[in-house]
Scaffold this motif. Structure first.
Motif, mmCIF file in Angstrom:
data_model
loop_
_atom_site.group_PDB
_atom_site.id
_atom_site.type_symbol
_atom_site.label_atom_id
_atom_site.label_comp_id
_atom_site.label_asym_id
_atom_site.label_seq_id
_atom_site.Cartn_x
_atom_site.Cartn_y
_atom_site.Cartn_z
ATOM 1 N N GLN A 50 0.839 -1.358 0.020
ATOM 2 C CA GLN A 50 -0.004 -0.017 0.015
ATOM 3 C C GLN A 50 0.652 1.016 0.089
ATOM 4 O O GLN A 50 0.428 2.294 -0.716
ATOM 5 C CB GLN A 50 -1.038 -0.083 1.171
ATOM 6 C CG GLN A 50 -2.039 -0.956 0.954
ATOM 7 C CD GLN A 50 -2.868 -1.053 2.220
ATOM 8 O OE1 GLN A 50 -4.071 -1.515 1.948
ATOM 9 N NE2 GLN A 50 -2.753 -0.670 3.237
ATOM 10 N N ARG A 51 2.020 1.131 0.722
ATOM 11 C CA ARG A 51 2.907 2.296 0.739
ATOM 12 C C ARG A 51 3.583 2.482 -0.632
ATOM 13 O O ARG A 51 3.746 3.746 -1.090
ATOM 14 C CB ARG A 51 3.765 2.295 1.977
ATOM 15 C CG ARG A 51 3.320 2.716 3.223
ATOM 16 C CD ARG A 51 4.383 2.900 4.189
ATOM 17 N NE ARG A 51 3.958 2.887 5.739
ATOM 18 C CZ ARG A 51 3.942 1.723 6.428
ATOM 19 N NH1 ARG A 51 4.737 0.499 5.670
ATOM 20 N NH2 ARG A 51 3.543 1.592 7.636
ATOM 21 N N THR A 52 3.912 1.551 -1.085
ATOM 22 C CA THR A 52 4.864 1.707 -2.110
ATOM 23 C C THR A 52 4.189 2.138 -3.391
ATOM 24 O O THR A 52 4.550 3.013 -4.298
ATOM 25 C CB THR A 52 5.643 0.308 -2.381
ATOM 26 O OG1 THR A 52 6.253 -0.105 -1.186
ATOM 27 C CG2 THR A 52 6.743 0.160 -3.692
ATOM 28 N N LEU A 53 3.013 1.261 -3.640
ATOM 29 C CA LEU A 53 2.206 1.525 -4.970
ATOM 30 C C LEU A 53 1.013 2.648 -4.617
ATOM 31 O O LEU A 53 0.358 2.778 -5.500
ATOM 32 C CB LEU A 53 1.414 0.302 -5.479
ATOM 33 C CG LEU A 53 2.553 -0.828 -5.774
ATOM 34 C CD1 LEU A 53 1.826 -2.204 -6.084
ATOM 35 C CD2 LEU A 53 3.204 -0.393 -6.940
ATOM 36 N N HIS A 54 1.145 3.157 -3.630
ATOM 37 C CA HIS A 54 0.046 4.271 -3.196
ATOM 38 C C HIS A 54 -1.476 3.829 -3.690
ATOM 39 O O HIS A 54 -2.103 4.534 -4.554
ATOM 40 C CB HIS A 54 0.244 5.756 -3.847
ATOM 41 C CG HIS A 54 1.529 6.104 -3.789
ATOM 42 N ND1 HIS A 54 1.952 6.467 -2.383
ATOM 43 C CD2 HIS A 54 2.655 6.009 -4.757
ATOM 44 C CE1 HIS A 54 3.262 6.911 -2.596
ATOM 45 N NE2 HIS A 54 3.739 6.814 -3.842
ATOM 46 N N CYS A 55 -1.724 2.213 -2.821
ATOM 47 C CA CYS A 55 -3.054 2.106 -3.079
ATOM 48 C C CYS A 55 -3.772 1.805 -1.825
ATOM 49 O O CYS A 55 -2.963 1.699 -0.663
ATOM 50 C CB CYS A 55 -2.985 0.633 -4.081
ATOM 51 S SG CYS A 55 -1.780 -0.485 -3.308
ATOM 52 N N CYS A 56 -4.833 1.173 -1.760
ATOM 53 C CA CYS A 56 -5.336 0.887 -0.470
ATOM 54 C C CYS A 56 -6.734 -0.313 -0.714
ATOM 55 O O CYS A 56 -7.437 -0.217 -1.434
ATOM 56 C CB CYS A 56 -6.123 2.120 0.081
ATOM 57 S SG CYS A 56 -6.758 2.032 1.924
ATOM 58 N N GLY A 57 -6.391 -1.375 -0.039
ATOM 59 C CA GLY A 57 -7.570 -2.436 -0.243
ATOM 60 C C GLY A 57 -7.094 -3.259 -1.511
ATOM 61 O O GLY A 57 -6.124 -3.229 -2.385
ATOM 62 N N VAL A 58 -8.171 -4.268 -1.651
ATOM 63 C CA VAL A 58 -7.711 -5.113 -2.898
ATOM 64 C C VAL A 58 -8.289 -4.410 -4.098
ATOM 65 O O VAL A 58 -7.757 -4.385 -5.144
ATOM 66 C CB VAL A 58 -8.783 -6.435 -2.741
ATOM 67 C CG1 VAL A 58 -8.514 -7.325 -3.822
ATOM 68 C CG2 VAL A 58 -8.191 -7.209 -1.454
ATOM 69 N N GLN A 59 -9.731 -4.018 -4.276
ATOM 70 C CA GLN A 59 -10.427 -3.409 -5.304
ATOM 71 C C GLN A 59 -10.330 -1.873 -5.274
ATOM 72 O O GLN A 59 -10.162 -1.088 -6.003
ATOM 73 C CB GLN A 59 -11.834 -3.837 -5.612
ATOM 74 C CG GLN A 59 -12.106 -5.247 -5.886
ATOM 75 C CD GLN A 59 -11.207 -5.833 -7.096
ATOM 76 O OE1 GLN A 59 -11.141 -4.949 -8.023
ATOM 77 N NE2 GLN A 59 -10.735 -7.037 -7.352
ATOM 78 N N ASN A 60 -10.523 -1.591 -3.839
ATOM 79 C CA ASN A 60 -10.316 -0.154 -3.570
ATOM 80 C C ASN A 60 -10.419 0.046 -1.998
ATOM 81 O O ASN A 60 -10.312 -0.904 -1.283
ATOM 82 C CB ASN A 60 -11.805 0.863 -4.094
ATOM 83 C CG ASN A 60 -12.881 0.308 -3.760
ATOM 84 O OD1 ASN A 60 -13.236 -0.235 -2.397
ATOM 85 N ND2 ASN A 60 -13.860 0.432 -4.531
ATOM 86 N N TYR A 61 -10.345 1.174 -1.628
ATOM 87 C CA TYR A 61 -10.228 1.324 0.101
ATOM 88 C C TYR A 61 -11.176 0.932 0.683
ATOM 89 O O TYR A 61 -11.228 0.459 2.068
ATOM 90 C CB TYR A 61 -10.055 3.042 0.328
ATOM 91 C CG TYR A 61 -11.318 3.812 0.228
ATOM 92 C CD1 TYR A 61 -11.956 3.941 1.303
ATOM 93 C CD2 TYR A 61 -11.758 4.084 -1.021
ATOM 94 C CE1 TYR A 61 -13.060 4.753 1.369
ATOM 95 C CE2 TYR A 61 -13.097 4.965 -1.239
ATOM 96 C CZ TYR A 61 -13.745 5.110 -0.096
ATOM 97 O OH TYR A 61 -14.964 5.766 -0.129
ATOM 98 N N SER A 62 -12.568 1.040 0.158
ATOM 99 C CA SER A 62 -13.735 0.220 1.018
ATOM 100 C C SER A 62 -13.669 -1.147 1.300
ATOM 101 O O SER A 62 -14.602 -1.657 2.164
ATOM 102 C CB SER A 62 -15.177 0.626 0.160
ATOM 103 O OG SER A 62 -14.866 -0.118 -1.107
ATOM 104 N N ASP A 63 -12.824 -1.862 0.741
ATOM 105 C CA ASP A 63 -12.642 -3.240 1.085
ATOM 106 C C ASP A 63 -12.316 -3.335 2.684
ATOM 107 O O ASP A 63 -12.618 -4.466 3.125
ATOM 108 C CB ASP A 63 -11.543 -3.889 0.225
ATOM 109 C CG ASP A 63 -11.802 -4.048 -1.103
ATOM 110 O OD1 ASP A 63 -13.049 -4.014 -1.523
ATOM 111 O OD2 ASP A 63 -10.897 -4.165 -1.992
ATOM 112 N N TRP A 64 -11.562 -2.454 3.056
ATOM 113 C CA TRP A 64 -11.252 -2.490 4.660
ATOM 114 C C TRP A 64 -12.352 -2.494 5.475
ATOM 115 O O TRP A 64 -12.364 -2.999 6.632
ATOM 116 C CB TRP A 64 -10.476 -1.258 4.924
ATOM 117 C CG TRP A 64 -8.912 -1.445 4.488
ATOM 118 C CD1 TRP A 64 -8.387 -1.116 3.132
ATOM 119 C CD2 TRP A 64 -7.965 -2.408 5.025
ATOM 120 N NE1 TRP A 64 -7.097 -1.266 3.293
ATOM 121 C CE2 TRP A 64 -6.834 -2.135 4.403
ATOM 122 C CE3 TRP A 64 -8.065 -3.253 5.948
ATOM 123 C CZ2 TRP A 64 -5.752 -3.066 4.439
ATOM 124 C CZ3 TRP A 64 -6.867 -4.037 6.390
ATOM 125 C CH2 TRP A 64 -5.951 -3.867 5.906
#
Length: 154
Positions: A50-64
């Protein structure tokens, strides 16, 4: 033997690339579900991705939102765009978090990065295989030359 191993590995990697994607997606989903439960290397891997690729979750942040970790602490800090501007209250509220965290999912970014690097890996593998094939041909020529000239042996 090494030539065949490199060739088989390249073919297997190409043929089973879709299975690799499916396996990665399911493992990433499991890592999110079990995030920080055991505080193991899976949680560290998710944070690093998440830190390296600037992403969050599997499909998007709402996966959390479907994880046990979210009910306790919200979205992890590794999703934050700016570490200094991310409070725990913001990360517990999905509407506020949308503005503070990376919204893109990691699955698409990881697979697209992997596919873009696959051509480089394939080129290097092909180059190594070509050098090995040249080595095999030259060693056969040398062996034939040696057996044809046995009369020179002392």
């Amino acid at each position: 033997l090494i030539f065949l191993i490199v060739l088989v590995a390249a073919i297997v990697g190409f043929v089973f690339r879709h299975e690799i994607k499916t396996s990665f997606q399911s493992n990433l989903s499991l890592a999110l579900r079990d995030y920080n439960v055991t505080a193991g290397r899976h949680s560290e891997a998710v944070d690093t991705i998440q830190r390296t690729l600037h992403c969050c979750g599997v499909q998007n942040y709402s996966d959390w939102e479907r994880t046990e970790y979210f009910s306790q602490r919200g979205i992890p800090r590794s999703c934050c765009k700016n570490q200094n501007d991310c409070s725990e209250e913001d990360l517990k509220d999905p509407n506020k978090a949308k503005l503070k965290v990376f919204v893109d999912g990691c699955f698409f970014l990881v697979t697209s990065t992997m596919e873009s690097k696959m051509s480089v890996v394939a080129g290097i593998s092909f180059g190594i295989a070509c050098f090995q094939l040249i080595g095999i041909i030259l060693s056969c020529c040398l062996s034939r030359y040696i057996t044809n000239n046995q009369y020179e042996m002392v």
